[in-house]
Design a protein around this motif. Structure first.
Motif, PDB file in Angstrom:
ATOM      1  N   ARG A 124      -3.771   2.791  -9.689  1.00 16.13           N
ATOM      2  CA  ARG A 124      -4.500   1.912  -8.931  1.00 16.13           C
ATOM      3  C   ARG A 124      -4.264   1.817  -7.725  1.00 16.13           C
ATOM      4  O   ARG A 124      -4.901   1.755  -6.714  1.00 16.13           O
ATOM      5  CB  ARG A 124      -4.110   0.533  -9.926  1.00 16.13           C
ATOM      6  CG  ARG A 124      -5.112   0.153 -10.824  1.00 16.13           C
ATOM      7  CD  ARG A 124      -4.768  -1.048 -11.427  1.00 16.13           C
ATOM      8  NE  ARG A 124      -4.838  -2.220 -10.724  1.00 16.13           N
ATOM      9  CZ  ARG A 124      -4.801  -3.415 -10.973  1.00 16.13           C
ATOM     10  NH1 ARG A 124      -4.817  -3.732 -12.281  1.00 16.13           N
ATOM     11  NH2 ARG A 124      -5.108  -4.349 -10.429  1.00 16.13           N
TER      12      ARG A 124
ATOM     13  N   ASP B  20       0.756  -1.167   0.037  1.00 15.79           N
ATOM     14  CA  ASP B  20      -0.030   0.053   0.152  1.00 15.79           C
ATOM     15  C   ASP B  20       0.848   1.201  -0.224  1.00 15.79           C
ATOM     16  O   ASP B  20       1.979   1.266   0.450  1.00 15.79           O
ATOM     17  CB  ASP B  20      -0.820  -0.005   1.323  1.00 15.79           C
ATOM     18  CG  ASP B  20      -2.211  -0.844   1.206  1.00 15.79           C
ATOM     19  OD1 ASP B  20      -2.275  -1.101  -0.249  1.00 15.79           O
ATOM     20  OD2 ASP B  20      -2.804  -1.109   1.914  1.00 15.79           O
TER      21      ASP B  20
ATOM     22  N   LYS C  91      -6.705   2.636  -4.649  1.00 17.62           N
ATOM     23  CA  LYS C  91      -6.816   1.652  -3.562  1.00 17.62           C
ATOM     24  C   LYS C  91      -6.700   2.433  -2.352  1.00 17.62           C
ATOM     25  O   LYS C  91      -7.523   2.244  -1.223  1.00 17.62           O
ATOM     26  CB  LYS C  91      -5.904   0.529  -3.828  1.00 17.62           C
ATOM     27  CG  LYS C  91      -6.019  -0.524  -2.727  1.00 17.62           C
ATOM     28  CD  LYS C  91      -5.149  -1.707  -3.329  1.00 17.62           C
ATOM     29  CE  LYS C  91      -5.098  -2.877  -2.286  1.00 17.62           C
ATOM     30  NZ  LYS C  91      -4.083  -3.111  -1.744  1.00 17.62           N
TER      31      LYS C  91
END
Ligand SMILES: [Zn+2]
Length: 78
Positions: free
Chosen positions: A27, A3, A31
């Protein structure tokens, strides 16, 4: 895929809004936003500001965000 930390989200937010972010980074960015209220709100603020002014008013940001953004802008100019 790890992340993105919030700090990195702030760094790439202008690239994201300009549409110059690669799909992979995009992306990861989106996210992160789904799971992070602080960055979601920050993005909304930036997007609204850009819509109105066409630029980011650096002096209205917190000192932390300011220095982070200035670093990002410096990188962009290179
Ligand atoms: Zn975040």
């Amino acid at each position: 895929m790890a992340d993105l930390p919030c700090r990195q989200v702030v760094e790439v937010i202008t690239s994201y809004l300009e549409g110059s972010l690669g799909w992979r980074e995009r992306r990861r960015f989106e996210k992160h936003l789904r799971g992070c209220d602080a960055c979601s709100r920050y993005l909304e603020q930036m997007r609204a500001t850009l819509d109105v002014l066409g630029t980011v008013p650096v002096d209205t940001l917190s000192p932390e965000a300011q220095s982070t953004l200035l670093e990002a802008f410096r990188d962009l100019r290179h």
